[in-house]
Design an enzyme around this catalytic site. Sequence first.
Site, PDB file in Angstrom:
ATOM      1  CD  GLU A 271       4.022   4.717  -7.992  1.00  0.00           C
ATOM      2  OE1 GLU A 271       4.312   3.753  -8.401  1.00  0.00           O
ATOM      3  OE2 GLU A 271       4.376   5.047  -6.926  1.00  0.00           O
ATOM      4  CG  HIS A 292     -24.235   1.836   5.527  1.00  0.00           C
ATOM      5  ND1 HIS A 292     -25.558   1.521   5.533  1.00  0.00           N
ATOM      6  CD2 HIS A 292     -23.956   0.452   4.854  1.00  0.00           C
ATOM      7  CE1 HIS A 292     -25.939   0.704   4.888  1.00  0.00           C
ATOM      8  NE2 HIS A 292     -25.104  -0.426   4.642  1.00  0.00           N
ATOM      9  CE  LYS A 403      11.735   5.169  -3.134  1.00  0.00           C
ATOM     10  NZ  LYS A 403      11.693   3.972  -4.031  1.00  0.00           N
TER      11      LYS A 403
HETATM   12  O1  LIG Z   1      10.872  -2.079  -4.711  1.00  0.00           O
HETATM   13  P1  LIG Z   1      11.552  -0.703  -4.040  1.00  0.00           P
HETATM   14  O2  LIG Z   1      12.586  -0.222  -5.031  1.00  0.00           O
HETATM   15  O3  LIG Z   1      11.630  -0.899  -2.813  1.00  0.00           O
HETATM   16  O4  LIG Z   1      10.057   0.552  -4.280  1.00  0.00           O
HETATM   17  C1  LIG Z   1       9.126   0.534  -3.725  1.00  0.00           C
HETATM   18  C2  LIG Z   1       8.223   1.500  -4.156  1.00  0.00           C
HETATM   19  O5  LIG Z   1       8.870   2.748  -4.274  1.00  0.00           O
HETATM   20  C3  LIG Z   1       8.331   3.975  -4.699  1.00  0.00           C
HETATM   21  O6  LIG Z   1       7.328   4.419  -3.889  1.00  0.00           O
HETATM   22  C4  LIG Z   1       7.827   3.557  -6.057  1.00  0.00           C
HETATM   23  O7  LIG Z   1       7.175   4.602  -6.671  1.00  0.00           O
HETATM   24  C5  LIG Z   1       7.125   2.305  -5.877  1.00  0.00           C
HETATM   25  O8  LIG Z   1       6.631   2.261  -7.574  1.00  0.00           O
HETATM   26  C6  LIG Z   1       7.690   1.337  -5.675  1.00  0.00           C
HETATM   27  O9  LIG Z   1       6.863   0.085  -5.566  1.00  0.00           O
END
Ligand SMILES: O=P(O)(O)OC[C@H]1O[C@H](O)[C@H](O)[C@@H](O)[C@@H]1O
Length: 431
Positions: A271, A292, A403
């Site tokens: 990331e 293995h 997201k």
């Molecule tokens: O902590 P949050 O806001 O729930 O985010 C959780 C995760 O969300 C995304 O996938 C980001 O890319 C991550 O870097 C982050 O850790």
Amino acid sequence: MYVDLGNALSSVASPGVSRASLERLDEDVAAAHERIERGRANDEHGYAALNLPETADPDAITATVEPVADAEALVIVGIGGSALGAATLADALDSDVETHVLDNVDPEHTNDLLEGLPLADTAINVVSRSGTTAETLANFLVVREAFEDAGVDWTERTVVTTGEAGPLRDLADTHDLPVLKVPDGVPGRFSVLSTVGLAAAAIRGDDVEALLAGGRDVARNLSGSLFESPAYAYGATTYALDNRGASINAMLPYAEGLETYAEWYAQLWAESLGKDGLGQTPVRALGATDQHSQLQLYRAGPRNTMVTFVRPRERADRTIPETDVEGLSYLGDATLGELLDAEFEATEASLAAAGRPNVRVELDRVDERGLGQLLYGMEAACVLAGELHGVDTFVQPAVEWGKNAARGLLGAEGEYPEADAVEDKEQLLVE
Ligand SMILES: O=P(O)(O)OC[C@H]1O[C@H](O)[C@H](O)[C@@H](O)[C@@H]1O
């Protein structure tokens, strides 16, 4: 933390880096270090994470989780950077508190987990910096309902870790839940040594102060030269090897408890560095198990991979019982630890003999201090590699796209143009 670069040198491996190239690269390391130090001094976004060993407040964390300190079991509800740090610590450190991480939203897994838990004696640590991540919030709602169904007051069993504002913060305020704030300027994948990773550690009874002390050990050694700083030595060498064709980095810890650490590392590396068409693909592996399975590829496949070994210098041990079975007597003089070390040394040597680049990272022990060193060291290595590559280490726009698309598909309030792209998908279905 100790880093041995010998098997990354061009005298051993191809791709490899010469000592002269490393010396030239050291000028860039000095410039990158200055940038990092400036970022730390100003608590800039991302760079602030490297100050956590000094700025985190273990007493405040311990005091906040006190209402659930009697828990027999703990469920960490979070995903990505809000789960993997705590999960890494939980996997590596022994505790009487049975610990589960609910990150995925697979209903079968969630059902199985909830059925097996002693809910009245279970603590929940729900963690989301943004307070909006769909998986985390959905899982929390499901867990909460399971507590209600069992007649257990979930508000007495929950600690929230979140940002200043957002839906999770609102929920915590509404129910007067204990809340730990995610510090400003600390992206999820760099947050293990903050409230994000340390709340669960405190509930489990891990030594939070020693974790931070481990971070400080490595922070003290950050300097303008890769030859003086193990973390920078690792970051600069991965950068040099990546530039020379090692676009894959297989993380191979030789300690069962570090299996989840390899997952944490994969997020950190992928990331942070995977942008602008650049980035080294992290692969999760475990020694000796993956000798293995994956090793054949790393020794004889394309010359596009470096291997990172991690091993503790000391560990608890167990003698292998003597046997008179013919051909097995050599095992009877050894311990399991000696066998694991022999496997490690044989694998390292076998890669070097085939001219495959590898780096050895060692810790004194897999304990709180050693983990603090390893996790902080890898974070500093990653920040350095990001500076050398010239990428924006602390953002993740590609993840945000997915997201948003998922939110749009579920009909969340707001504009999510990304969801249209999902609906416009080209079809070529073969049944
Ligand atoms: O902590 P949050 O806001 O729930 O985010 C959780 C995760 O969300 C995304 O996938 C980001 O890319 C991550 O870097 C982050 O850790």
